[in-house]
Design a protein around this motif. Structure first.
Motif, PDB file in Angstrom:
ATOM      1  N   TRP A 147       0.822  -1.221   0.000  1.00 21.97           N
ATOM      2  CA  TRP A 147       0.000   0.000   0.000  1.00 21.97           C
ATOM      3  C   TRP A 147       0.854   1.267   0.000  1.00 21.97           C
ATOM      4  CZ3 TRP A 147      -4.723  -0.349  -1.486  1.00 21.97           C
ATOM      5  CH2 TRP A 147      -5.440  -1.514  -1.265  1.00 21.97           C
ATOM      6  N   MET A 148       2.198   1.029   0.082  1.00 24.58           N
ATOM      7  CA  MET A 148       3.099   2.165   0.058  1.00 24.58           C
ATOM      8  C   MET A 148       2.836   3.057  -1.160  1.00 24.58           C
ATOM      9  SD  MET A 148       7.240   2.422   0.155  1.00 24.58           S
ATOM     10  CE  MET A 148       7.550   0.759  -0.088  1.00 24.58           C
ATOM     11  N   VAL A 149       2.416   2.418  -2.262  1.00 23.82           N
ATOM     12  CA  VAL A 149       2.180   3.187  -3.506  1.00 23.82           C
ATOM     13  C   VAL A 149       1.109   4.273  -3.338  1.00 23.82           C
ATOM     14  CG1 VAL A 149       3.004   1.508  -5.183  1.00 23.82           C
ATOM     15  CG2 VAL A 149       0.650   1.371  -4.343  1.00 23.82           C
ATOM     16  N   VAL A 150       0.154   3.981  -2.436  1.00 25.84           N
ATOM     17  CA  VAL A 150      -0.927   4.972  -2.232  1.00 25.84           C
ATOM     18  C   VAL A 150      -0.310   6.264  -1.692  1.00 25.84           C
ATOM     19  CG1 VAL A 150      -3.089   5.475  -1.037  1.00 25.84           C
ATOM     20  CG2 VAL A 150      -2.615   3.159  -1.832  1.00 25.84           C
ATOM     21  N   GLY A 151       0.562   6.083  -0.683  1.00 21.62           N
ATOM     22  CA  GLY A 151       1.232   7.259  -0.101  1.00 21.62           C
ATOM     23  C   GLY A 151       2.056   7.976  -1.155  1.00 21.62           C
ATOM     24  N   GLN A 152       2.764   7.179  -1.980  1.00 27.51           N
ATOM     25  CA  GLN A 152       3.613   7.797  -3.001  1.00 27.51           C
ATOM     26  C   GLN A 152       2.784   8.500  -4.081  1.00 27.51           C
ATOM     27  OE1 GLN A 152       5.912   4.325  -3.804  1.00 27.51           O
ATOM     28  NE2 GLN A 152       7.083   4.610  -1.931  1.00 27.51           N
ATOM     29  N   LEU A 153       1.631   7.888  -4.402  1.00 22.15           N
ATOM     30  CA  LEU A 153       0.731   8.517  -5.372  1.00 22.15           C
ATOM     31  C   LEU A 153       0.270   9.882  -4.844  1.00 22.15           C
ATOM     32  CD1 LEU A 153      -0.994   8.261  -8.003  1.00 22.15           C
ATOM     33  CD2 LEU A 153      -2.825   7.367  -6.538  1.00 22.15           C
ATOM     34  N   GLY A 154      -0.054   9.890  -3.549  1.00 21.71           N
ATOM     35  CA  GLY A 154      -0.464  11.149  -2.912  1.00 21.71           C
ATOM     36  C   GLY A 154       0.608  12.206  -3.057  1.00 21.71           C
ATOM     37  N   LEU A 155       1.880  11.801  -2.871  1.00 18.99           N
ATOM     38  CA  LEU A 155       2.979  12.777  -2.979  1.00 18.99           C
ATOM     39  C   LEU A 155       3.131  13.283  -4.415  1.00 18.99           C
ATOM     40  CD1 LEU A 155       5.631  11.192  -0.580  1.00 18.99           C
ATOM     41  CD2 LEU A 155       4.359  13.305  -0.252  1.00 18.99           C
ATOM     42  N   VAL A 156       2.983  12.332  -5.382  1.00 16.04           N
ATOM     43  CA  VAL A 156       3.084  12.732  -6.799  1.00 16.04           C
ATOM     44  C   VAL A 156       1.985  13.746  -7.119  1.00 16.04           C
ATOM     45  CG1 VAL A 156       2.861  11.938  -9.188  1.00 16.04           C
ATOM     46  CG2 VAL A 156       4.193  10.603  -7.529  1.00 16.04           C
ATOM     47  N   LEU A 157       0.745  13.444  -6.643  1.00 12.51           N
ATOM     48  CA  LEU A 157      -0.377  14.366  -6.887  1.00 12.51           C
ATOM     49  C   LEU A 157      -0.106  15.723  -6.244  1.00 12.51           C
ATOM     50  CD1 LEU A 157      -3.404  11.950  -6.409  1.00 12.51           C
ATOM     51  CD2 LEU A 157      -2.722  13.113  -8.515  1.00 12.51           C
ATOM     52  N   LEU A 158       0.514  15.699  -5.060  1.00 13.22           N
ATOM     53  CA  LEU A 158       0.848  16.944  -4.365  1.00 13.22           C
ATOM     54  C   LEU A 158       1.782  17.789  -5.231  1.00 13.22           C
ATOM     55  CD1 LEU A 158       0.914  18.702  -1.744  1.00 13.22           C
ATOM     56  CD2 LEU A 158       2.895  17.372  -1.043  1.00 13.22           C
ATOM     57  N   VAL A 159       2.807  17.113  -5.805  1.00 12.02           N
ATOM     58  CA  VAL A 159       3.762  17.822  -6.668  1.00 12.02           C
ATOM     59  C   VAL A 159       3.040  18.389  -7.896  1.00 12.02           C
ATOM     60  CG1 VAL A 159       5.749  17.501  -8.194  1.00 12.02           C
ATOM     61  CG2 VAL A 159       5.780  16.552  -5.881  1.00 12.02           C
ATOM     62  N   VAL A 160       2.136  17.587  -8.467  1.00 11.99           N
ATOM     63  CA  VAL A 160       1.403  18.049  -9.656  1.00 11.99           C
ATOM     64  C   VAL A 160       0.557  19.278  -9.310  1.00 11.99           C
ATOM     65  CG1 VAL A 160      -0.413  17.437 -11.320  1.00 11.99           C
ATOM     66  CG2 VAL A 160       1.380  15.781 -10.743  1.00 11.99           C
ATOM     67  N   PHE A 161      -0.125  19.177  -8.149  1.00 14.46           N
ATOM     68  CA  PHE A 161      -0.997  20.285  -7.745  1.00 14.46           C
ATOM     69  C   PHE A 161      -0.185  21.576  -7.593  1.00 14.46           C
ATOM     70  CE2 PHE A 161      -2.421  23.001  -4.249  1.00 14.46           C
ATOM     71  CZ  PHE A 161      -3.669  23.364  -4.707  1.00 14.46           C
ATOM     72  N   ILE A 162       0.965  21.464  -6.904  1.00 14.08           N
ATOM     73  CA  ILE A 162       1.760  22.677  -6.640  1.00 14.08           C
ATOM     74  C   ILE A 162       2.337  23.228  -7.947  1.00 14.08           C
ATOM     75  CG2 ILE A 162       3.796  23.583  -5.455  1.00 14.08           C
ATOM     76  CD1 ILE A 162       3.185  21.453  -3.255  1.00 14.08           C
ATOM     77  N   ALA A 163       2.815  22.311  -8.812  1.00 18.16           N
ATOM     78  CA  ALA A 163       3.385  22.763 -10.085  1.00 18.16           C
ATOM     79  C   ALA A 163       2.318  23.478 -10.908  1.00 18.16           C
ATOM     80  CB  ALA A 163       3.936  21.572 -10.854  1.00 18.16           C
ATOM     81  N   ASP A 164       1.126  22.905 -10.920  1.00 17.20           N
ATOM     82  CA  ASP A 164       0.028  23.492 -11.690  1.00 17.20           C
ATOM     83  C   ASP A 164      -0.334  24.885 -11.152  1.00 17.20           C
ATOM     84  OD1 ASP A 164      -2.333  23.424 -13.468  1.00 17.20           O
ATOM     85  OD2 ASP A 164      -3.418  23.391 -11.542  1.00 17.20           O
ATOM     86  N   ALA A 165      -0.397  24.984  -9.808  1.00 20.41           N
ATOM     87  CA  ALA A 165      -0.724  26.283  -9.198  1.00 20.41           C
ATOM     88  C   ALA A 165       0.368  27.304  -9.530  1.00 20.41           C
ATOM     89  CB  ALA A 165      -0.866  26.129  -7.685  1.00 20.41           C
ATOM     90  N   GLY A 166       1.629  26.828  -9.510  1.00 21.64           N
ATOM     91  CA  GLY A 166       2.756  27.720  -9.821  1.00 21.64           C
ATOM     92  C   GLY A 166       2.648  28.262 -11.236  1.00 21.64           C
ATOM     93  N   VAL A 167       2.278  27.367 -12.178  1.00 23.40           N
ATOM     94  CA  VAL A 167       2.158  27.787 -13.583  1.00 23.40           C
ATOM     95  C   VAL A 167       1.053  28.847 -13.717  1.00 23.40           C
ATOM     96  CG1 VAL A 167       1.461  26.986 -15.889  1.00 23.40           C
ATOM     97  CG2 VAL A 167       3.093  25.657 -14.538  1.00 23.40           C
ATOM     98  N   THR A 168      -0.069  28.584 -13.016  1.00 24.35           N
ATOM     99  CA  THR A 168      -1.185  29.556 -13.080  1.00 24.35           C
ATOM    100  C   THR A 168      -0.722  30.921 -12.566  1.00 24.35           C
ATOM    101  OG1 THR A 168      -2.650  27.721 -12.607  1.00 24.35           O
ATOM    102  CG2 THR A 168      -3.600  29.923 -12.427  1.00 24.35           C
ATOM    103  N   ALA A 169      -0.026  30.917 -11.410  1.00 25.87           N
ATOM    104  CA  ALA A 169       0.430  32.185 -10.826  1.00 25.87           C
ATOM    105  C   ALA A 169       1.425  32.868 -11.754  1.00 25.87           C
ATOM    106  CB  ALA A 169       1.065  31.927  -9.466  1.00 25.87           C
ATOM    107  N   TRP A 170       2.276  32.076 -12.368  1.00 24.43           N
ATOM    108  CA  TRP A 170       3.282  32.614 -13.311  1.00 24.43           C
ATOM    109  C   TRP A 170       2.592  33.311 -14.480  1.00 24.43           C
ATOM    110  CZ3 TRP A 170       8.661  32.751 -13.643  1.00 24.43           C
ATOM    111  CH2 TRP A 170       9.178  33.074 -14.908  1.00 24.43           C
ATOM    112  N   ARG A 171       1.605  32.614 -15.021  1.00 20.07           N
ATOM    113  CA  ARG A 171       0.890  33.169 -16.182  1.00 20.07           C
ATOM    114  C   ARG A 171       0.157  34.451 -15.805  1.00 20.07           C
ATOM    115  NH1 ARG A 171      -1.579  27.907 -18.462  1.00 20.07           N
ATOM    116  NH2 ARG A 171       0.191  27.056 -19.615  1.00 20.07           N
ATOM    117  N   ARG A 172      -0.325  34.479 -14.570  1.00 20.59           N
ATOM    118  CA  ARG A 172      -1.072  35.650 -14.121  1.00 20.59           C
ATOM    119  C   ARG A 172      -0.145  36.846 -13.908  1.00 20.59           C
ATOM    120  NH1 ARG A 172      -3.668  33.728  -9.261  1.00 20.59           N
ATOM    121  NH2 ARG A 172      -1.754  34.439  -8.309  1.00 20.59           N
ATOM    122  N   GLY A 173       1.156  36.569 -13.795  1.00 15.92           N
ATOM    123  CA  GLY A 173       2.096  37.669 -13.625  1.00 15.92           C
ATOM    124  C   GLY A 173       2.776  37.662 -12.261  1.00 15.92           C
TER     125      GLY A 173
END
Ligand code: ADP
Length: 615
Positions: A147-173
């Motif tokens: 079940w370790m993969v579940v925890g790791q999946l959560g971390l991957v999703l966390l990275v995706v979420f933050i990267a996506d938010a960063g891109v949005t903020a970047w585009r906004r200026g």
């Protein structure tokens, strides 16, 4: 104390200190939710560091397993607070992704407590002691938890979420924030997760040191928040400076307003309160601390002006937003003052009136000066009217004496005829006819004069100049004959129409002809008065009455149009000034000059009727 203990406890205390500060900030300002979330992340990092120390110093597999199990809790909290922080601070991030991260990470936490010894190991079989930072620490080995993969999946999703938010903020200026927060959080999360994975999969022989990387994240977050706090304090200082400036300019404005004897009043329509400067209170006779109410202010206004002011105020609030008024104020001591006020209404975004600002000042002196000027003007007008009436009365006497004289002479002639045994009735009839005409002339002169007295305007009609001049000359011909003056007439053919009052113009002409006859009557052998009418340019007709009499001495030439200027023993000196008034009222000009060959010539012009002039 060992180096590891020193590093990890320093890291924990730094985290706890930062958490404490930010918690305090949030307590002072509950809107600063990013600070609260940051505190949570910092406390969780400290707790995670504690669990790591616990694992490193673990003597038994059970102790290690317990430490690892409890480490999942601060780990879960760090992920959750990171999502919250990024969302609040960058004002970006997809909500569904955030909820997925929450869901998967929470599931991993639950599995951590439910399946196996923790989410990493089903069972830790033994501990290995390895050297780390000059000391010996424990690392675990055992059966891995799938079940370790579940925890790791959560971390991957966390990275995706933050990267996506960063891109949005970047585009906004928000580039700086996107880089520092988004970039560093992604970097440290990847490194921390990577290191843990390498350790758990046994690829790298090292203890878990995720808290070191989490601390990196916490440091970046803390830096960002303190950067904001710094900016806020700078802004605050700027605000203080500009507030001081504002206060100063307010003071200056108050000084200026007081100096100019202006008073300011502000009416808060929402709270139904009125505030006024001291100078306004002094102006309206209110004490400095006396409460102000609209009705009590209105009561100070003169009863005749009160309703107008009330109406102006109401109208400003209802429609146009501003008012201007001049009214009288009756002070408690009975003094009357004139006040000028103007004001403006402020409306909120919904167009609801919220505030009325007004400026008032005392204009009593100005009003008094204005009244004086008005009195003076009235007096001048009165004098003018009186003198005008005097002129007219004199003119009346003057003008009327001519037809009356003619009537008298005709009546005398008729009397002579009647003394005859067989009077020539035709002659008498002609004389009576003349008397009638003279009487009518006298009547119309009186009518016109009365009209002028009543300030009636001229009755202008289109007039044929040639005909008018011819008729007038015919009227005075009898007098000319009696005076043995040759009356000559010369009228240019096809003269255009002028707009004129017939009777008034006749008066002018008669007056000029009689003046001419007076001038030639002094023993000249063949006295002559000549009347001419001709075009004067394209816009006017010029009528001239010229004589070969004594002329006008140069020093008198400038005075002959003055009222009462006369050189005749029985003269009135009114004929010429009245003539000038009449001609100027017709839009023309009258002047006198001396003829080259002797005698005087009086000329006047009359503008041609517009329609005719433009043909
Ligand atoms: P009045 O006829 O009562 O004297 P007027 O205003 O008609 O008053 O004229 C003012 C004066 O202008 C006259 O007294 C006279 O001195 C001078 N005047 C007017 N017409 C003539 C003229 N044709 N020749 C010389 N002097 C004139």
């Amino acid at each position: 104390m060992s180096l590891i203990t020193i590093i990890w406890s320093m890291l924990s205390s730094a985290c706890l200190t930062l958490a404490g500060i930010n918690l305090l900030i949030w307590c002072k300002n509950p809107k600063a939710r990013a600070n609260l979330v940051f505190s949570l992340a910092a406390v969780s990092t400290a707790a995670f560091a504690f669990c790591e120390l616990w694992m490193m110093w673990a003597e038994t597999t059970t102790a290690f397993a317990t430490a690892l199990k409890w480490a999942a809790l601060p780990g879960w909290l760090v992920s959750l607070s990171l999502v919250g922080f990024v969302h609040l601070y960058l004002r970006a991030g997809r909500p569904w992704l955030a909820w997925t991260v929450y869901g998967v990470r929470t599931l991993a936490l639950l599995l951590n407590f439910m399946v196996g010894q923790n989410i990493i190991f089903m069972e830790i079989t033994h501990l290995r002691r390895i050297p780390f930072l000059g000391e010996t620490v424990s690392v675990a080995e055992g059966v891995r938890n799938p079940w370790m993969v579940v925890g790791q999946l959560g971390l991957v999703l966390l990275v995706v979420f933050i990267a996506d938010a960063g891109v949005t903020a970047w585009r906004r200026g928000d580039r700086r924030k996107a880089l520092t927060v988004g970039g560093s959080v992604v970097f440290f999360t990847i490194v921390a997760t990577g290191q843990s994975l390498l350790v758990f999969w046994g690829i790298v022989q090292a203890p878990i040191t995720a808290s070191l990387f989490f601390f990196g994240v916490v440091a970046v977050m803390g830096y960002e928040l303190s950067y904001d706090a710094l900016r806020a304090s700078l802004l605050d200082r700027q605000l203080q400076v500009s507030e001081a400036g504002l206060r100063e300019s307010e003071e200056r404005m108050n000084l200026a307003v007081d100096g100019a004897h202006f008073g300011i009043w502000i009416r808060d329509l929402v709270r139904n309160q009125i505030w006024a400067t001291d100078s306004w209170r002094a102006l309206f006779g209110f004490k400095k601390t006396e409460p102000l109410e609209l009705e009590s202010i209105l009561q100070r206004i003169h009863s005749e002006d009160r309703d107008v002011v009330r109406m102006l105020l109401a109208r400003a609030i209802e429609n146009n937003g501003s008012y201007e008024a001049e009214y009288r104020l009756i002070l408690p001591n009975g003094e009357m003052h004139w006040i000028a006020s103007h004001g403006r209404v402020e409306f909120d975004v919904n167009g609801k009136p919220i505030l009325v600002r007004g400026l008032s000042h005392d204009i009593t002196e100005r009003k008094a000066a204005g009244q004086e000027t008005q009195n003076l003007r009235d007096e001048i007008a009165h004098v003018g009217r009186v003198s005008m009436m005097g002129q007219l009365a004199s003119a009346l006497a003057h003008e009327i004496s001519q037809p009356l004289g003619a009537i008298l002479r005709n009546a005398e002639a008729a009397e002579l005829f009647l003394q005859n045994a067989s009077p020539d009735l035709d002659e008498i009839r002609a004389i009576l006819d003349d008397i009638k005409k003279d009487d009518q002339r006298a009547g119309s002169v009186i009518d016109r004069m009365r009209g002028l007295l009543k300030r009636h305007s001229l009755e202008k009609r289109p007039v044929e100049v040639g005909e008018l001049v011819g008729d007038t000359v015919a009227l005075v011909r009898a007098d000319a004959v009696a005076r043995q003056v040759k009356l000559e007439l010369e009228i240019q053919d096809g003269l255009p129409l002028v707009s004129a009052d017939r009777v008034h113009l006749q008066q002018v002409l008669i007056n000029l002809i009689f003046n001419g006859m007076d001038a030639v009557n002094n023993g000249l052998e063949a006295p002559r008065v000549r009347v001419t009418a001709q075009l004067d340019g394209a816009q006017a007709v010029e009528i001239a009455v010229s004589d070969d009499g004594h002329g006008i001495p140069a020093d008198e030439l400038v005075h002959i149009f003055d009222p009462f200027f006369t050189t005749k023993p029985n003269g009135m000196g009114m004929g010429l000034p009245i003539s000038r008034t009449i001609i100027e009222a017709h839009g023309g000009r009258i002047w006198a000059e001396n003829n080259n060959g002797g005698g005087a010539v009086f000329r006047f012009t009359l503008p041609i009727l517009d329609e005719v002039a433009t043909k």
